[in-house]
Design a protein around this motif. Structure first.
Motif, PDB file in Angstrom:
ATOM      1  N   HIS A  90     -62.182   2.587  58.594  1.00 21.90           N
ATOM      2  CA  HIS A  90     -62.226   1.451  57.672  1.00 21.90           C
ATOM      3  C   HIS A  90     -63.413   1.678  56.737  1.00 21.90           C
ATOM      4  CE1 HIS A  90     -59.834  -1.757  60.036  1.00 21.90           C
ATOM      5  NE2 HIS A  90     -59.380  -0.560  60.318  1.00 21.90           N
ATOM      6  N   TYR A  91     -63.248   1.343  55.488  1.00 26.07           N
ATOM      7  CA  TYR A  91     -64.358   1.579  54.570  1.00 26.07           C
ATOM      8  C   TYR A  91     -65.328   0.400  54.548  1.00 26.07           C
ATOM      9  CZ  TYR A  91     -62.171  -1.217  50.826  1.00 26.07           C
ATOM     10  OH  TYR A  91     -61.625  -2.226  50.077  1.00 26.07           O
ATOM     11  N   THR A  92     -66.501   0.672  54.030  1.00 23.27           N
ATOM     12  CA  THR A  92     -67.568  -0.312  53.946  1.00 23.27           C
ATOM     13  C   THR A  92     -67.898  -0.555  52.475  1.00 23.27           C
ATOM     14  OG1 THR A  92     -68.499   0.413  56.054  1.00 23.27           O
ATOM     15  CG2 THR A  92     -69.975  -0.785  54.593  1.00 23.27           C
ATOM     16  N   ILE A  93     -68.125  -1.803  52.128  1.00 26.20           N
ATOM     17  CA  ILE A  93     -68.584  -2.156  50.782  1.00 26.20           C
ATOM     18  C   ILE A  93     -70.063  -2.502  50.904  1.00 26.20           C
ATOM     19  CG2 ILE A  93     -68.342  -3.741  48.837  1.00 26.20           C
ATOM     20  CD1 ILE A  93     -65.440  -4.222  49.889  1.00 26.20           C
ATOM     21  N   VAL A  94     -70.873  -1.855  50.100  1.00 25.48           N
ATOM     22  CA  VAL A  94     -72.314  -2.054  50.135  1.00 25.48           C
ATOM     23  C   VAL A  94     -72.756  -2.666  48.812  1.00 25.48           C
ATOM     24  CG1 VAL A  94     -74.554  -0.920  50.360  1.00 25.48           C
ATOM     25  CG2 VAL A  94     -72.599  -0.037  51.620  1.00 25.48           C
ATOM     26  N   GLN A  95     -73.448  -3.803  48.913  1.00 20.93           N
ATOM     27  CA  GLN A  95     -74.040  -4.396  47.732  1.00 20.93           C
ATOM     28  C   GLN A  95     -75.507  -3.990  47.731  1.00 20.93           C
ATOM     29  OE1 GLN A  95     -73.626  -8.608  47.239  1.00 20.93           O
ATOM     30  NE2 GLN A  95     -75.076  -8.668  45.544  1.00 20.93           N
ATOM     31  N   LEU A  96     -75.915  -3.333  46.656  1.00 15.45           N
ATOM     32  CA  LEU A  96     -77.309  -2.913  46.547  1.00 15.45           C
ATOM     33  C   LEU A  96     -78.146  -4.028  45.927  1.00 15.45           C
ATOM     34  CD1 LEU A  96     -76.776   0.752  45.302  1.00 15.45           C
ATOM     35  CD2 LEU A  96     -77.044  -0.075  47.638  1.00 15.45           C
ATOM     36  N   ILE A 102     -71.058  -0.280  46.075  1.00 11.23           N
ATOM     37  CA  ILE A 102     -70.629   1.056  46.476  1.00 11.23           C
ATOM     38  C   ILE A 102     -69.647   0.864  47.619  1.00 11.23           C
ATOM     39  CG2 ILE A 102     -71.369   3.262  47.404  1.00 11.23           C
ATOM     40  CD1 ILE A 102     -73.308   3.074  45.261  1.00 11.23           C
ATOM     41  N   SER A 103     -68.535   1.582  47.585  1.00 10.05           N
ATOM     42  CA  SER A 103     -67.626   1.528  48.728  1.00 10.05           C
ATOM     43  C   SER A 103     -67.383   2.934  49.226  1.00 10.05           C
ATOM     44  CB  SER A 103     -66.313   0.838  48.357  1.00 10.05           C
ATOM     45  OG  SER A 103     -65.633   1.552  47.372  1.00 10.05           O
ATOM     46  N   ILE A 126     -77.889   6.562  50.619  1.00  9.52           N
ATOM     47  CA  ILE A 126     -78.523   5.353  50.103  1.00  9.52           C
ATOM     48  C   ILE A 126     -79.656   4.968  51.042  1.00  9.52           C
ATOM     49  CG2 ILE A 126     -78.186   2.919  49.523  1.00  9.52           C
ATOM     50  CD1 ILE A 126     -75.205   3.584  49.125  1.00  9.52           C
ATOM     51  N   ARG A 127     -80.806   4.695  50.472  1.00 10.04           N
ATOM     52  CA  ARG A 127     -81.922   4.226  51.298  1.00 10.04           C
ATOM     53  C   ARG A 127     -81.612   2.831  51.815  1.00 10.04           C
ATOM     54  NH1 ARG A 127     -87.206   3.853  48.873  1.00 10.04           N
ATOM     55  NH2 ARG A 127     -86.028   2.547  47.507  1.00 10.04           N
ATOM     56  N   LYS A 128     -81.911   2.592  53.084  1.00  8.78           N
ATOM     57  CA  LYS A 128     -81.644   1.286  53.699  1.00  8.78           C
ATOM     58  C   LYS A 128     -82.349   0.163  52.950  1.00  8.78           C
ATOM     59  CE  LYS A 128     -80.765   2.952  58.373  1.00  8.78           C
ATOM     60  NZ  LYS A 128     -81.236   2.972  59.769  1.00  8.78           N
ATOM     61  N   ILE A 131     -80.307  -1.603  50.247  1.00  4.52           N
ATOM     62  CA  ILE A 131     -79.086  -2.316  50.620  1.00  4.52           C
ATOM     63  C   ILE A 131     -79.358  -3.807  50.817  1.00  4.52           C
ATOM     64  CG2 ILE A 131     -77.280  -2.529  52.375  1.00  4.52           C
ATOM     65  CD1 ILE A 131     -77.621   0.497  52.885  1.00  4.52           C
ATOM     66  N   GLU A 132     -78.607  -4.611  50.080  1.00  2.00           N
ATOM     67  CA  GLU A 132     -78.665  -6.066  50.217  1.00  2.00           C
ATOM     68  C   GLU A 132     -77.734  -6.520  51.339  1.00  2.00           C
ATOM     69  OE1 GLU A 132     -79.878  -9.893  49.413  1.00  2.00           O
ATOM     70  OE2 GLU A 132     -80.537  -8.163  48.241  1.00  2.00           O
ATOM     71  N   ARG A 133     -76.482  -5.978  51.317  1.00  2.00           N
ATOM     72  CA  ARG A 133     -75.480  -6.419  52.292  1.00  2.00           C
ATOM     73  C   ARG A 133     -74.436  -5.326  52.488  1.00  2.00           C
ATOM     74  NH1 ARG A 133     -73.236 -11.785  50.575  1.00  2.00           N
ATOM     75  NH2 ARG A 133     -73.159 -10.599  48.677  1.00  2.00           N
ATOM     76  N   GLU A 134     -73.916  -5.213  53.714  1.00  2.00           N
ATOM     77  CA  GLU A 134     -72.812  -4.311  54.048  1.00  2.00           C
ATOM     78  C   GLU A 134     -71.668  -5.133  54.599  1.00  2.00           C
ATOM     79  OE1 GLU A 134     -73.340  -0.896  56.656  1.00  2.00           O
ATOM     80  OE2 GLU A 134     -75.434  -0.792  56.029  1.00  2.00           O
TER      81      GLU A 134
END
Length: 165
Positions: A90-96, A102-103, A126-128, A131-134
């Motif tokens: 399953h893919y992850t959507i990352v809000q920076l 980024i997905s 991506i540096r942790k 990352i705002e939210r995953e």
């Protein structure tokens, strides 16, 4: 956890996908395919993410032995990749924090970074701290649409390659 809890967020197959799956299975059974031509279709459409017969990348699942699934399941997996997806894919959507989205497929974490594989078969780090939210999505990183993108004769060739090697 009951079965309903594990399946309630899965994407439901469309009637169009069902028709296309049935059509591709019928066409393959009627006409078969050419494995050598199918190898070319695989290289063009699948190798960016999958490894099979020594060719391709390690983003999605390895395809060695995929022919053991049989034609019905293989056609389902190609045309409707969200139908039988393993939770690991399953893919992850990352809000920076800067607002970008980024997905991708979360591959690994190390030190203060996370590595994602994107739909185009590339890995990005991506540096942790950025990352705002995953959010984990209930879908595969594999794009849908291969049933439309790959014409029926070429699709049969791809099946022949995957089923016989």
């Amino acid at each position: 956890m009951c079965i309903r809890d594990r399946t309630e967020n899965l994407l439901k197959p469309s009637a169009e996908a069902e028709r296309l799956i049935a059509d591709r299975i019928a066409e393959y059974r009627e006409k078969g395919g050419n494995a050598e031509q199918g190898k070319k279709i695989y290289a063009t459409n699948c190798a960016a993410c999958h490894k099979f017969d020594g060719i391709g990348a390690d983003i999605g699942p390895q395809l060695e032995g995929i022919g053991n699934r049989g034609v019905e399941r293989l056609v389902e997996d190609i045309i409707d990749p969200n139908r039988n997806i393993d939770v690991a894919f399953h893919y992850t959507i990352v809000q920076l924090k800067d607002g970008r989205l980024i997905s991708g497929l979360k591959r690994r974490e190390f030190n203060q970074a996370v590595v994602f594989a994107t739909v185009d078969g590339k890995e990005i780090t991506i540096r942790k701290a950025e990352i705002e939210r995953e959010t984990k999505a209930p879908a595969s990183i594999m794009p849908t649409g291969f049933g439309q993108i790959i014409p029926a004769p070429a699709f049969c060739n791809l099946l022949e390659h995957l089923l016989t090697h």
